[in-house]
Motif scaffolding. Sequence first.
Motif, mmCIF file in Angstrom:
data_model
loop_
_atom_site.group_PDB
_atom_site.id
_atom_site.type_symbol
_atom_site.label_atom_id
_atom_site.label_comp_id
_atom_site.label_asym_id
_atom_site.label_seq_id
_atom_site.Cartn_x
_atom_site.Cartn_y
_atom_site.Cartn_z
ATOM 1 N N TYR A 2 0.809 -1.244 0.038
ATOM 2 C CA TYR A 2 -0.178 -0.085 -0.002
ATOM 3 C C TYR A 2 0.826 1.338 -0.056
ATOM 4 O O TYR A 2 2.110 1.503 0.811
ATOM 5 C CB TYR A 2 -0.847 0.115 1.574
ATOM 6 N N PHE A 3 0.212 2.296 -0.689
ATOM 7 C CA PHE A 3 0.927 3.626 -0.413
ATOM 8 C C PHE A 3 -0.226 4.605 -0.154
ATOM 9 O O PHE A 3 -1.336 4.488 -0.871
ATOM 10 C CB PHE A 3 1.660 4.132 -1.679
ATOM 11 N N ALA A 4 -0.149 5.345 1.055
ATOM 12 C CA ALA A 4 -1.115 6.219 1.399
ATOM 13 C C ALA A 4 -0.643 7.754 1.538
ATOM 14 O O ALA A 4 0.612 7.901 1.973
ATOM 15 C CB ALA A 4 -1.776 5.865 2.646
ATOM 16 N N ALA A 5 -1.298 8.616 1.170
ATOM 17 C CA ALA A 5 -0.758 9.921 1.120
ATOM 18 C C ALA A 5 -1.982 10.853 1.471
ATOM 19 O O ALA A 5 -3.093 10.585 1.271
ATOM 20 C CB ALA A 5 -0.095 10.461 -0.075
ATOM 21 N N LEU A 6 -1.498 12.158 1.968
ATOM 22 C CA LEU A 6 -2.554 13.111 2.567
ATOM 23 C C LEU A 6 -2.107 14.306 1.470
ATOM 24 O O LEU A 6 -0.998 14.825 1.751
ATOM 25 C CB LEU A 6 -2.781 13.600 3.795
ATOM 26 N N GLY A 13 -1.196 26.639 -1.704
ATOM 27 C CA GLY A 13 -1.377 25.676 -2.447
ATOM 28 C C GLY A 13 -1.594 24.212 -1.892
ATOM 29 O O GLY A 13 -2.161 24.373 -0.736
ATOM 30 N N TRP A 14 -0.865 23.321 -2.080
ATOM 31 C CA TRP A 14 -0.883 21.914 -1.563
ATOM 32 C C TRP A 14 -0.004 21.414 -0.846
ATOM 33 O O TRP A 14 1.205 21.721 -0.909
ATOM 34 C CB TRP A 14 -1.106 20.856 -2.563
ATOM 35 N N GLU A 15 -0.147 20.920 0.551
ATOM 36 C CA GLU A 15 0.797 20.290 1.331
ATOM 37 C C GLU A 15 0.574 18.785 1.156
ATOM 38 O O GLU A 15 -0.597 18.259 1.412
ATOM 39 C CB GLU A 15 0.667 20.708 2.776
ATOM 40 N N ALA A 16 1.691 17.927 0.893
ATOM 41 C CA ALA A 16 1.298 16.551 0.945
ATOM 42 C C ALA A 16 2.187 15.829 2.006
ATOM 43 O O ALA A 16 3.316 16.418 2.493
ATOM 44 C CB ALA A 16 2.037 15.921 -0.726
ATOM 45 N N SER A 17 1.937 14.665 2.473
ATOM 46 C CA SER A 17 2.438 13.883 3.494
ATOM 47 C C SER A 17 2.135 12.478 3.107
ATOM 48 O O SER A 17 0.814 12.288 3.142
ATOM 49 C CB SER A 17 2.010 14.468 4.708
ATOM 50 N N LEU A 163 -1.984 8.221 -8.734
ATOM 51 C CA LEU A 163 -1.523 9.373 -8.146
ATOM 52 C C LEU A 163 -0.778 10.595 -8.752
ATOM 53 O O LEU A 163 -1.179 11.632 -8.286
ATOM 54 C CB LEU A 163 -0.875 8.912 -6.880
ATOM 55 N N PRO A 164 0.012 10.106 -9.512
ATOM 56 C CA PRO A 164 1.002 11.180 -10.234
ATOM 57 C C PRO A 164 0.076 12.146 -11.074
ATOM 58 O O PRO A 164 0.278 13.339 -11.064
ATOM 59 C CB PRO A 164 2.009 10.552 -10.916
ATOM 60 N N GLU A 165 -0.779 11.348 -11.735
ATOM 61 C CA GLU A 165 -1.668 12.177 -12.572
ATOM 62 C C GLU A 165 -2.785 12.785 -11.916
ATOM 63 O O GLU A 165 -3.048 14.152 -12.265
ATOM 64 C CB GLU A 165 -2.388 10.911 -13.546
ATOM 65 N N LEU A 176 3.938 16.270 -3.672
ATOM 66 C CA LEU A 176 3.720 14.910 -3.730
ATOM 67 C C LEU A 176 4.972 14.225 -3.920
ATOM 68 O O LEU A 176 5.502 13.099 -3.339
ATOM 69 C CB LEU A 176 2.818 14.270 -4.663
ATOM 70 N N GLU A 177 5.852 14.338 -4.974
ATOM 71 C CA GLU A 177 6.919 13.750 -5.390
ATOM 72 C C GLU A 177 7.895 13.973 -4.013
ATOM 73 O O GLU A 177 8.843 12.926 -3.960
ATOM 74 C CB GLU A 177 7.653 14.297 -6.258
ATOM 75 N N ALA A 178 7.853 15.049 -3.509
ATOM 76 C CA ALA A 178 8.870 15.092 -2.201
ATOM 77 C C ALA A 178 8.572 13.958 -1.217
ATOM 78 O O ALA A 178 9.484 13.732 -0.571
ATOM 79 C CB ALA A 178 8.748 16.594 -1.707
ATOM 80 N N VAL A 179 7.356 13.586 -0.962
ATOM 81 C CA VAL A 179 7.074 12.573 0.030
ATOM 82 C C VAL A 179 7.008 11.332 -0.610
ATOM 83 O O VAL A 179 6.875 10.243 0.120
ATOM 84 C CB VAL A 179 5.689 12.901 0.702
ATOM 85 N N ARG A 180 7.082 10.898 -1.710
ATOM 86 C CA ARG A 180 6.892 9.687 -2.308
ATOM 87 C C ARG A 180 8.114 9.068 -2.475
ATOM 88 O O ARG A 180 9.062 8.427 -2.320
ATOM 89 C CB ARG A 180 6.179 9.654 -3.752
#
Length: 180
Positions: A2-6, A13-17, A163-165, A176-180
């Motif tokens: 699994y991969f999960a992100a918020l 803008g957006w913050e990803a984790s 997810l990337p799209e 997102l790429e920074a947390v993936r």
Amino acid sequence: MYFAALLARTQDGWEASDTELDDVETLSDLTDLAREASVDEDTVLVFIEQEDAWFGLVRVEGEEDPRIYVSDAAAAARSSYGEILTNELLGGESDDPADDLDALDLDGTEDGEPDEDDEDGDGDGGSAAAGESVPSGPVGDLEILRDLGLSESELRALDTDALPEIAEALGAADVLEAVR
């Protein structure tokens, strides 16, 4: 795997984790996790992906009910986190027996008498948890990302590595790429 992100929307803008789902057992747990990541009750997207099988989105805004989309309900129903989402969408059995009126025999049938919805008489009412009536393909809110730049047809066209799209359409690909 699994991969999960918020993805939490902010004024900037957006913050990803990335997030661990170890303590998530119900949709309520998942919703609480999203609300904790929210800034000023703005939009939070929870993305769950099971490699090469399915992905799911949960959109939480303030205290509103969560909006849910699953790319392949049949595949998701066979996994622990996917089952949480498909049960909510398809009316499967509740995690809390107090919420399940059928368990209390309040449906007007006698004990052992099949419901009209339960034609095979197996007593499960065709719930999503039984795995019988879970459709193959997408279920849920097809408009979940429309106002954020991803139409229903674009969402349906996404594959399991979506997810990337999705992040690209939201303008959140870099975070997102920074947390993936």
